[in-house]
Design a protein around this motif. Structure first.
Motif, PDB file in Angstrom:
ATOM      1  N   GLU A  88      36.305  10.488  -5.148  1.00  0.00           N
ATOM      2  CA  GLU A  88      35.283   9.655  -5.790  1.00  0.00           C
ATOM      3  C   GLU A  88      34.148  10.519  -6.346  1.00  0.00           C
ATOM      4  N   ARG A  89      33.696  11.482  -5.552  1.00  0.00           N
ATOM      5  CA  ARG A  89      32.585  12.323  -5.996  1.00  0.00           C
ATOM      6  C   ARG A  89      33.000  13.253  -7.128  1.00  0.00           C
ATOM      7  N   ILE A  90      34.183  13.829  -7.035  1.00  0.00           N
ATOM      8  CA  ILE A  90      34.666  14.702  -8.115  1.00  0.00           C
ATOM      9  C   ILE A  90      34.785  13.908  -9.404  1.00  0.00           C
ATOM     10  N   ARG A  91      35.349  12.716  -9.321  1.00  0.00           N
ATOM     11  CA  ARG A  91      35.499  11.881 -10.515  1.00  0.00           C
ATOM     12  C   ARG A  91      34.129  11.544 -11.105  1.00  0.00           C
ATOM     13  N   LYS A  92      33.199  11.175 -10.240  1.00  0.00           N
ATOM     14  CA  LYS A  92      31.862  10.785 -10.691  1.00  0.00           C
ATOM     15  C   LYS A  92      31.162  11.914 -11.439  1.00  0.00           C
ATOM     16  N   TYR A  93      31.087  13.088 -10.816  1.00  0.00           N
ATOM     17  CA  TYR A  93      30.321  14.179 -11.412  1.00  0.00           C
ATOM     18  C   TYR A  93      31.060  14.865 -12.560  1.00  0.00           C
ATOM     19  N   ALA A  94      32.386  14.933 -12.488  1.00  0.00           N
ATOM     20  CA  ALA A  94      33.149  15.509 -13.605  1.00  0.00           C
ATOM     21  C   ALA A  94      33.017  14.632 -14.841  1.00  0.00           C
ATOM     22  N   ASP A  95      33.004  13.318 -14.642  1.00  0.00           N
ATOM     23  CA  ASP A  95      32.798  12.411 -15.773  1.00  0.00           C
ATOM     24  C   ASP A  95      31.396  12.572 -16.356  1.00  0.00           C
ATOM     25  N   VAL A  96      30.414  12.692 -15.467  1.00  0.00           N
ATOM     26  CA  VAL A  96      29.023  12.862 -15.924  1.00  0.00           C
ATOM     27  C   VAL A  96      28.897  14.082 -16.835  1.00  0.00           C
ATOM     28  N   PHE A  97      29.528  15.196 -16.438  1.00  0.00           N
ATOM     29  CA  PHE A  97      29.419  16.431 -17.215  1.00  0.00           C
ATOM     30  C   PHE A  97      30.545  16.613 -18.239  1.00  0.00           C
ATOM     31  N   GLU A  98      31.345  15.560 -18.424  1.00  0.00           N
ATOM     32  CA  GLU A  98      32.441  15.587 -19.400  1.00  0.00           C
ATOM     33  C   GLU A  98      33.374  16.780 -19.157  1.00  0.00           C
ATOM     34  N   LEU A  99      33.696  16.986 -17.883  1.00  0.00           N
ATOM     35  CA  LEU A  99      34.534  18.118 -17.490  1.00  0.00           C
ATOM     36  C   LEU A  99      35.895  17.663 -16.951  1.00  0.00           C
ATOM     37  N   THR A 100      36.079  16.370 -16.867  1.00  0.00           N
ATOM     38  CA  THR A 100      37.285  15.829 -16.241  1.00  0.00           C
ATOM     39  C   THR A 100      38.565  16.391 -16.854  1.00  0.00           C
ATOM     40  N   GLU A 101      38.632  16.413 -18.177  1.00  0.00           N
ATOM     41  CA  GLU A 101      39.851  16.852 -18.853  1.00  0.00           C
ATOM     42  C   GLU A 101      40.100  18.348 -18.715  1.00  0.00           C
ATOM     43  N   ASP A 102      39.088  19.080 -18.273  1.00  0.00           N
ATOM     44  CA  ASP A 102      39.225  20.534 -18.144  1.00  0.00           C
ATOM     45  C   ASP A 102      39.508  20.990 -16.715  1.00  0.00           C
ATOM     46  N   LEU A 103      39.524  20.078 -15.775  1.00  0.00           N
ATOM     47  CA  LEU A 103      39.666  20.476 -14.369  1.00  0.00           C
ATOM     48  C   LEU A 103      41.017  21.103 -14.063  1.00  0.00           C
ATOM     49  N   ALA A 104      42.025  20.784 -14.843  1.00  0.00           N
ATOM     50  CA  ALA A 104      43.350  21.370 -14.604  1.00  0.00           C
ATOM     51  C   ALA A 104      43.466  22.786 -15.162  1.00  0.00           C
ATOM     52  N   GLN A 105      42.492  23.190 -15.981  1.00  0.00           N
ATOM     53  CA  GLN A 105      42.530  24.518 -16.594  1.00  0.00           C
ATOM     54  C   GLN A 105      42.041  25.580 -15.612  1.00  0.00           C
ATOM     55  N   PRO A 106      42.545  26.826 -15.744  1.00  0.00           N
ATOM     56  CA  PRO A 106      42.040  27.905 -14.881  1.00  0.00           C
ATOM     57  C   PRO A 106      40.579  28.219 -15.199  1.00  0.00           C
ATOM     58  N   ILE A 107      39.837  28.557 -14.184  1.00  0.00           N
ATOM     59  CA  ILE A 107      38.403  28.819 -14.369  1.00  0.00           C
ATOM     60  C   ILE A 107      38.172  30.001 -15.295  1.00  0.00           C
ATOM     61  N   ASN A 108      39.119  30.951 -15.336  1.00  0.00           N
ATOM     62  CA  ASN A 108      38.925  32.104 -16.229  1.00  0.00           C
ATOM     63  C   ASN A 108      38.969  31.716 -17.696  1.00  0.00           C
ATOM     64  N   ALA A 109      39.370  30.468 -18.000  1.00  0.00           N
ATOM     65  CA  ALA A 109      39.357  29.980 -19.381  1.00  0.00           C
ATOM     66  C   ALA A 109      38.074  29.212 -19.693  1.00  0.00           C
ATOM     67  N   TYR A 110      37.203  29.054 -18.697  1.00  0.00           N
ATOM     68  CA  TYR A 110      35.970  28.293 -18.878  1.00  0.00           C
ATOM     69  C   TYR A 110      34.904  29.134 -19.575  1.00  0.00           C
ATOM     70  N   SER A 111      34.060  28.481 -20.358  1.00  0.00           N
ATOM     71  CA  SER A 111      32.863  29.119 -20.897  1.00  0.00           C
ATOM     72  C   SER A 111      31.830  29.232 -19.774  1.00  0.00           C
ATOM     73  N   HIS A 112      30.759  29.977 -20.036  1.00  0.00           N
ATOM     74  CA  HIS A 112      29.698  30.108 -19.024  1.00  0.00           C
ATOM     75  C   HIS A 112      29.113  28.741 -18.687  1.00  0.00           C
ATOM     76  N   GLY A 113      28.905  27.909 -19.701  1.00  0.00           N
ATOM     77  CA  GLY A 113      28.348  26.585 -19.463  1.00  0.00           C
ATOM     78  C   GLY A 113      29.253  25.715 -18.615  1.00  0.00           C
ATOM     79  N   MET A 114      30.565  25.806 -18.852  1.00  0.00           N
ATOM     80  CA  MET A 114      31.523  25.033 -18.064  1.00  0.00           C
ATOM     81  C   MET A 114      31.530  25.501 -16.609  1.00  0.00           C
ATOM     82  N   LYS A 115      31.435  26.807 -16.401  1.00  0.00           N
ATOM     83  CA  LYS A 115      31.369  27.336 -15.038  1.00  0.00           C
ATOM     84  C   LYS A 115      30.100  26.855 -14.332  1.00  0.00           C
ATOM     85  N   GLN A 116      29.011  26.795 -15.081  1.00  0.00           N
ATOM     86  CA  GLN A 116      27.757  26.319 -14.496  1.00  0.00           C
ATOM     87  C   GLN A 116      27.889  24.848 -14.081  1.00  0.00           C
TER      88      GLN A 116
END
Length: 235
Positions: free
Chosen positions: A111-139
């Motif tokens: 529930e919490r992951i869904r809530k906050y990932a949706d807030v930051f529009e990161l839900t669709e990127d959660l399956a991606q490896p972190i090494n593919a994230y931008s600095h902002g996405m990592k933050q």
């Protein structure tokens, strides 16, 4: 919530933090400002239990960070200025890893992951490896991880660096909601306009020593926080 008494940390002959005392109460957003090398990060890392210090005491929710470090770590979340995440993990695996550490039940974490990932529009990127994230996405991922276990105290070092304006606005709202619910936040920032609008209290540190602290009105009076900061830096 957080009591720092006479904190001193020395590197060689240099006192990075010199006899610092601060009290942060539940419900407060407390800003910590100073120039680079003033001792902000050393203080925050000491509070988080990452750095050992030479003298003084730090207590979180009544527990000593030196005598009961595990209990204190359960009660806090710490976001460094450059989040060091496990790049080989995907975003969702990292969040579940953090949730496992804090023993968050499956339904609650989802529930919490869904809530906050949706807030930051990161839900669709959660399956991606972190090494593919931008600095902002990592933050953003670091912020979500920090909020997962509903800590009493959140400690952040320059949390707005790398965030776009929308994400920064969302983080400010989350900070206020956290404190309105009885938590506390202690964070450093160079963005003085943000500190002035957001913080209940602020402390200014120079060369390791506290030079001014109090409510925003007490610290800045009729001036802007930037004007007060620059005047104190020149003294």
């Amino acid at each position: 919530m957080l009591i720092i008494e006479h904190l001193t940390k020395t590197y060689g002959e240099k006192k990075a933090v010199d006899d610092l005392s601060l009290h942060i109460r539940p419900g407060e957003i407390y800003g910590f400002i100073g120039h680079n090398g003033a001792g902000k990060t050393t203080t925050l890392k000491s509070v988080a239990g990452i750095l050992q210090f030479d003298s003084g005491t730090i207590t979180i929710a009544g527990n000593s960070v030196t005598a009961d470090p595990i209990r204190c770590k359960r009660d806090i979340a710490y976001i460094p200025d450059n989040p060091d995440l496990y790049d080989f993990m995907s975003g969702i695996k990292y969040l579940n890893f953090v949730a496992d550490i804090f023993g968050i039940p499956t339904d609650m974490r989802a529930e919490r992951i869904r809530k906050y990932a949706d807030v930051f529009e990161l839900t669709e990127d959660l399956a991606q490896p972190i090494n593919a994230y931008s600095h902002g996405m990592k933050q953003k991922l670091a912020v979500i991880a920090a909020w997962l276990h509903a800590p009493k105290l959140i400690v952040m070092d320059e949390p707005f660096v790398g965030l776009d304006p929308k994400a920064s606005h969302l983080l400010k709202e989350m900070m206020r909601e956290h404190c309105d619910a009885g938590g506390a936040i202690f964070f450093s920032t160079h963005v003085l306009e943000v500190a002035e609008k957001l913080c209940d209290k602020v402390a200014i540190i120079k060369e390791g020593r506290l030079i001014k602290a109090g409510t925003m009105e007490e610290v800045k009076g009729d001036e802007s926080l930037e004007e007060v900061f620059l005047e104190l830096e020149e003294e």
